[in-house]
Design an enzyme around this catalytic site. Structure first.
Site, PDB file in Angstrom:
ATOM      1  N   LYS A 102       3.980 -14.776   4.066  1.00 42.25           N
ATOM      2  CA  LYS A 102       3.810 -15.750   2.982  1.00 42.25           C
ATOM      3  C   LYS A 102       5.188 -16.017   2.390  1.00 42.25           C
ATOM      4  O   LYS A 102       5.434 -15.855   1.185  1.00 42.25           O
ATOM      5  CB  LYS A 102       2.824 -15.170   1.951  1.00 42.25           C
ATOM      6  CG  LYS A 102       2.392 -16.133   0.869  1.00 42.25           C
ATOM      7  CD  LYS A 102       1.448 -17.218   1.345  1.00 42.25           C
ATOM      8  CE  LYS A 102       1.119 -18.166   0.195  1.00 42.25           C
ATOM      9  NZ  LYS A 102       0.368 -19.355   0.631  1.00 42.25           N
ATOM     10  N   ASP A 159      -4.524  -5.693   7.001  1.00 41.89           N
ATOM     11  CA  ASP A 159      -5.799  -5.093   6.617  1.00 41.89           C
ATOM     12  C   ASP A 159      -6.867  -6.181   6.509  1.00 41.89           C
ATOM     13  O   ASP A 159      -7.961  -6.077   7.076  1.00 41.89           O
ATOM     14  CB  ASP A 159      -5.607  -4.373   5.276  1.00 41.89           C
ATOM     15  CG  ASP A 159      -6.789  -3.495   4.910  1.00 41.89           C
ATOM     16  OD1 ASP A 159      -7.659  -3.273   5.778  1.00 41.89           O
ATOM     17  OD2 ASP A 159      -6.840  -3.027   3.760  1.00 41.89           O
ATOM     18  N   ASP A 171     -10.134  -7.242   9.366  1.00 39.69           N
ATOM     19  CA  ASP A 171     -11.573  -7.298   9.082  1.00 39.69           C
ATOM     20  C   ASP A 171     -12.127  -8.695   9.361  1.00 39.69           C
ATOM     21  O   ASP A 171     -13.264  -8.844   9.811  1.00 39.69           O
ATOM     22  CB  ASP A 171     -11.869  -6.883   7.637  1.00 39.69           C
ATOM     23  CG  ASP A 171     -11.980  -5.370   7.503  1.00 39.69           C
ATOM     24  OD1 ASP A 171     -11.399  -4.655   8.344  1.00 39.69           O
ATOM     25  OD2 ASP A 171     -12.643  -4.893   6.560  1.00 39.69           O
ATOM     26  N   ASP A 201      -2.403 -17.561   4.677  1.00 44.82           N
ATOM     27  CA  ASP A 201      -3.605 -18.321   4.301  1.00 44.82           C
ATOM     28  C   ASP A 201      -4.006 -19.283   5.422  1.00 44.82           C
ATOM     29  O   ASP A 201      -5.185 -19.395   5.765  1.00 44.82           O
ATOM     30  CB  ASP A 201      -3.409 -19.049   2.957  1.00 44.82           C
ATOM     31  CG  ASP A 201      -2.047 -19.722   2.822  1.00 44.82           C
ATOM     32  OD1 ASP A 201      -1.206 -19.586   3.734  1.00 44.82           O
ATOM     33  OD2 ASP A 201      -1.828 -20.387   1.798  1.00 44.82           O
ATOM     34  N   TYR A 230       0.822  -1.213   0.000  1.00 41.39           N
ATOM     35  CA  TYR A 230       0.000   0.000   0.000  1.00 41.39           C
ATOM     36  C   TYR A 230       0.851   1.256   0.000  1.00 41.39           C
ATOM     37  O   TYR A 230       0.793   2.062   0.912  1.00 41.39           O
ATOM     38  CB  TYR A 230      -0.873   0.034   1.253  1.00 41.39           C
ATOM     39  CG  TYR A 230      -2.014  -0.959   1.284  1.00 41.39           C
ATOM     40  CD1 TYR A 230      -2.307  -1.777   0.207  1.00 41.39           C
ATOM     41  CD2 TYR A 230      -2.819  -1.059   2.414  1.00 41.39           C
ATOM     42  CE1 TYR A 230      -3.356  -2.685   0.265  1.00 41.39           C
ATOM     43  CE2 TYR A 230      -3.870  -1.955   2.473  1.00 41.39           C
ATOM     44  CZ  TYR A 230      -4.134  -2.770   1.403  1.00 41.39           C
ATOM     45  OH  TYR A 230      -5.165  -3.653   1.473  1.00 41.39           O
TER      46      TYR A 230
END
Ligand code: NAI
Ligand code: MG
Length: 330
Positions: free
Chosen positions: A169, A226, A230, A202, A122
């Site tokens: 990851k 992020d 959520d 994941d 980002y």
């Protein structure tokens, strides 16, 4: 009165203005001396002054010990992203905690997501259109990742937590997340009493559902943080309950995760708890832990008794009634 703090107050738009009043009336019940400095920002401010975030507001925030932010409307991204940049707020803290009488999927969930807020995927102006599509860069610097990982370990110690989980990851993003994972264990050596573990992002997305009680503190890069935060919000149910913090070297800003909620704004029925829990996070940041505990316990009692709740939690009470009941329970 004990300590004295200067607090910047940015009510913003819609229910932001309603819930921030609730938080201030709770803070005023404490034995702490707060000086409030009000700043304007958001849609109403844009209409009135031609800018959604006036320099004057930025200066107020810079000159205060901490900032409470309600919510902005359509200009939210401009306001909050700019404030994060101006105050170099590198850490985004999102607690995931289950409370009674809510839509939490299971009980005893209590962990903190510590998300890197300045780089990763980002970064402004780092996307490019190419001849056959587009490319986004993912940036991992030693400096920023050491800073966030060290912050996560310090947070663990200050909050009596025993474990930090690194989420990455690194099996696919071998260089960038390989480095992130390497730095995690390097920095971790400075904290021998804190348990360390690392998971792929994941797998973590699944573990958050299947064994959320396993987590205490998650530290991760911008995009993963992020998404997982959520997911965490969904796990414990309800925007009306979820606070957050943005922390930097030069300042800190505390805000509910919800927005200005135009559908219920002006009706006096917004749930003030997310905003009040944001003020609780601010108190912990100011090391006023006893006062933070007092408010959090009062909210716990309120939810346990289950009689004075706003509509989003299945009740019929107003913002003001809930706020006054929390004050009664303090
Ligand atoms: P929202 O969070 O404002 O509302 C989503 C839904 O949750 C609505 O039905 C609302 O009534 C309900 N809700 C939210 N907070 C509540 C509370 N405290 N008590 C009871 N119900 C609550 O998100 P939405 O609708 O996507 O966005 C509305 C506006 O808010 C947009 O202009 C958006 O840009 C802005 N926004 C601002 C944010 C910020 O200032 N940090 C964050 C998210 C959205
Ligand atoms: Mg998000």
């Amino acid at each position: 009165m004990t300590n004295k703090y200067k607090i910047a107050i940015i009510p913003g738009d819609g229910i932001g203005k309603e819930v921030i009043d609730a938080a201030i009336s709770i803070l005023n019940e404490l034995n702490i001396d707060f000086d409030y400095e009000y700043g304007e920002a958001g849609d109403d401010c844009l209409e009135k002054t031609g800018t959604a975030l006036p320099q004057e507001t930025i200066d107020i925030v810079k000159n205060c010990d901490a900032c409470l932010f309600g919510a902005a409307g359509e200009t939210a991204a401009d306001v909050i992203v700019k404030l994060r940049q101006e105050l170099k707020m590198f850490a985004n803290l999102r607690p995931v905690k289950s409370y009674p009488n809510t839509n939490s999927l299971t009980e005893n969930i209590d962990f903190m997501i510590v998300r890197e807020n300045t780089e990763g995927l980002y970064i402004a102006n780092q996307e490019e259109i190419t001849s056959n599509g587009a490319i986004a860069k993912r940036i991992i610097t030693r400096e920023a990742e050491e800073r966030i990982i060290d912050y996560a370990f310090k947070y663990a110690i200050e909050n009596n937590k025993s474990k930090v989980t690194c989420v990455h990851k690194a099996n696919v993003l071998k260089k960038s997340d390989g480095l992130f994972k390497e730095i995690f264990y390097e920095i971790g050596e400075k904290y021998p009493d804190i348990e360390k573990e690392d998971f792929y992002v994941d797998a973590t997305a699944m573990y958050l559902i299947t064994q959320p009680q396993n987590f205490e503190i998650i530290v991760t890069t911008n995009l993963f943080g992020d998404i997982l935060s959520d997911e965490g919000a969904g796990l414990v149910g309800g925007l009306g309950l979820i606070p957050s913090a943005n922390i930097g070297k030069d300042g800190a800003l505390f805000e509910p995760v919800h927005g200005s909620a135009p559908d219920i704004a002006g009706k006096g029925i917004a749930n003030p708890i997310a905003m009040i829990l944001s003020a609780v996070m601010m108190l912990r940041y100011l090391t006023e832990n006893d006062s933070a505990d007092r408010i959090e316990n009062a909210i716990l009692k309120l939810l346990n008794q289950g009689t004075v709740l706003t509509e989003d939690l299945g009740g019929k009470s107003t913002t003001l009634e809930v706020t006054n009941e929390i004050i009664n329970l303090l």
